[in-house]
Design an enzyme around this catalytic site. Sequence first.
Site, short mmCIF file in Angstrom:
data_model
loop_
_atom_site.label_atom_id
_atom_site.label_comp_id
_atom_site.label_asym_id
_atom_site.label_seq_id
_atom_site.Cartn_x
_atom_site.Cartn_y
_atom_site.Cartn_z
N SER A 37 0.83 -1.21 0.00
CA SER A 37 0.00 0.00 0.00
C SER A 37 0.86 1.26 0.00
O SER A 37 0.33 2.37 0.02
CB SER A 37 -0.93 0.00 1.22
N ASN A 124 -2.12 -2.83 13.18
CA ASN A 124 -3.57 -2.68 13.15
C ASN A 124 -4.04 -1.45 13.92
O ASN A 124 -4.87 -0.68 13.43
CB ASN A 124 -4.25 -3.94 13.69
N THR A 169 -39.77 26.46 -9.67
CA THR A 169 -39.97 25.08 -9.22
C THR A 169 -40.21 24.28 -10.50
O THR A 169 -40.78 24.83 -11.46
CB THR A 169 -41.18 24.94 -8.26
N HIS A 170 -39.76 23.07 -10.55
CA HIS A 170 -39.81 22.27 -11.79
C HIS A 170 -39.06 22.96 -12.92
O HIS A 170 -39.33 22.70 -14.09
CB HIS A 170 -41.25 22.00 -12.23
N SER A 291 -13.58 27.12 -27.15
CA SER A 291 -13.68 25.91 -27.96
C SER A 291 -12.63 25.96 -29.04
O SER A 291 -12.30 27.03 -29.56
CB SER A 291 -15.08 25.82 -28.59
N LYS A 297 -17.59 30.33 -28.45
CA LYS A 297 -17.87 29.61 -27.21
C LYS A 297 -17.14 30.16 -25.99
O LYS A 297 -16.02 30.62 -26.05
CB LYS A 297 -17.50 28.13 -27.36
N TYR A 331 -9.41 -6.97 12.36
CA TYR A 331 -8.80 -6.44 11.15
C TYR A 331 -8.79 -7.49 10.04
O TYR A 331 -8.60 -8.68 10.28
CB TYR A 331 -7.36 -5.99 11.44
N GLN A 336 -7.26 -2.34 3.91
CA GLN A 336 -6.22 -1.52 3.30
C GLN A 336 -6.79 -0.71 2.12
O GLN A 336 -6.24 0.30 1.73
CB GLN A 336 -5.07 -2.42 2.83
N LYS A 339 -8.12 3.54 2.04
CA LYS A 339 -7.44 4.84 1.95
C LYS A 339 -7.65 5.57 0.64
O LYS A 339 -7.91 6.78 0.62
CB LYS A 339 -5.96 4.67 2.24
N1 ARG Z 1 -1.12 -1.44 5.26
C1 ARG Z 1 -2.08 -1.97 6.16
C2 ARG Z 1 -3.42 -1.28 5.99
O1 ARG Z 1 -3.45 -0.27 5.37
C3 ARG Z 1 -1.62 -1.79 7.56
C4 ARG Z 1 -2.16 -2.79 8.51
C5 ARG Z 1 -1.63 -4.13 8.20
N2 ARG Z 1 -1.96 -5.07 9.23
C6 ARG Z 1 -1.83 -6.37 9.04
N3 ARG Z 1 -2.15 -7.13 10.02
N4 ARG Z 1 -1.37 -6.87 7.92
O2 ARG Z 1 -4.44 -1.72 6.45
#
Ligand code: ARG
Length: 472
Positions: A37, A124, A169-170, A291, A297, A331, A336, A339
């Site tokens: 990651s 974790n 409205t509408h 454009s 435009k 977990y 992962q 993010k």
């Molecule tokens: N890179 C992992 C994540 O974003 C970190 C946690 C990993 N934990 C594990 N037990 N492999 O979730």
Amino acid sequence: MTDPTPAETQPEPAANLQWGGRFAAGPAAVMQRINASIGFDRRLWRQDITASRAHAAMLAARGIIGAEDAAAIADGLGAIAAEIESGTFVFSEALEDIHMNVEARLAERIGEAGKRLHTARSRNDQVATDFRLWVREAIDGLDAQLAGLMRALAARAAEHAADPMPGFTHLQTAQPVTFGHHLLAYVEMLSRDRGRLADARGRLNECPLGAAALAGTSFPIDREATAAALGFARPMANSIDAVSDRDFALEFLAAGAISAMHLSRLAEEIVIWCSAPYRFVTLSDAFTTGSSIMPQKRNPDAAELVRAKTGRMAGALVGLLTVMKGLPLAYAKDMQEDKEPVFDAADAWSLALAAMAGMVRDLRPDAARLAAFAGAGFATATDLADFLVRELKLPFRTAHHVTGRLVARAEARGVDLAALSLAEMQAEEPRLTEAVYSVLSVAASIASRTSFGGTAPANVAAQAARWLARLA
Ligand code: ARG
């Protein structure tokens, strides 16, 4: 993405640095690639270092590691921060994520002491802590941007508190409103967006650190201390929950999806208002594009893109909800995948807010044209019906019917209500007098809407002033 070649499915020679004790061989190249990651979670580096500093200080305060080791860790983390900041830090995919990249570099720099940092901690609780810190900062930044956009809208609303525009409205002409009143509607929406962020921030602000892998730890740690050091209100009460849930990220994304929806409506209105048949507002060169083929435009691309960002932001919410759904505690590596949608949505939200604030400051309403359209399409028909109720004591339904017949007459003749003669008016309601004409103007209509929250210019000016004072 490419398919793994046969060579890539073969194990690599070296076992992982962090858990090599149990492992004889390294991962297949494709295993490393799907597992890593670091490509995206490097964005957590500041939070990772901040949380590690707090953890090390607490370990030393509790006598779990020596004071000298803690000092070496603090120095080492500072040096690593400087390396990352200056771009000299070498991120390694083999080290999977930001946590292990930083920790491995620490051991490289300071030796034994660096290897003590991970005492009473797991990735974790580490990632849960880092991510909460990141989302909390994002909330604070977005909250400030929302406030900035609200200020921009309220300032334009104060400027145009008395300028009429057609209210729809509408998307059909409904009743005249003021341009300021319309803009303040968005201020109210954005204020609730801020409220949602504040609510999310309140629930988010508990510290997972010290939950360790899932069960807590046998070391005499001080979770109150790390929570306080990181600005959290308190430690999370259940170690399993602490490492398992991502509801804080989901709340952030939900608030983002709703806010993006609000922004998309204003964006859409700007697109409509800028189009040639409307020409209610113009955007300058700064917020439009031309454009490559059509010389005439002037396209409102920024508004269109703000409108479009809603798709990825709503998608981020649905994506993460789907990742989390049905995951058994605690977990799982699925998490992962939490993010990227959050980073992407936060970036999109921030960019959309900045672009919208720019457009709101930039746009020039055509007051004369807005006023002309404010009265078109029998926009004051409701005022006539209200007059019949107020002055002639007709029941509203009857007044509605009489007014409808007058509108039909005017429409048949191709004129406005005010152009009907008194005789024509009296053909539908004999008790009508000249006084009826006084309620048919746009100015009279908007001035009469004095009910709380209504569009009367005095109301709008007061609301705009209230917002500007509140946001100052
Ligand atoms: N890179 C992992 C994540 O974003 C970190 C946690 C990993 N934990 C594990 N037990 N492999 O979730």
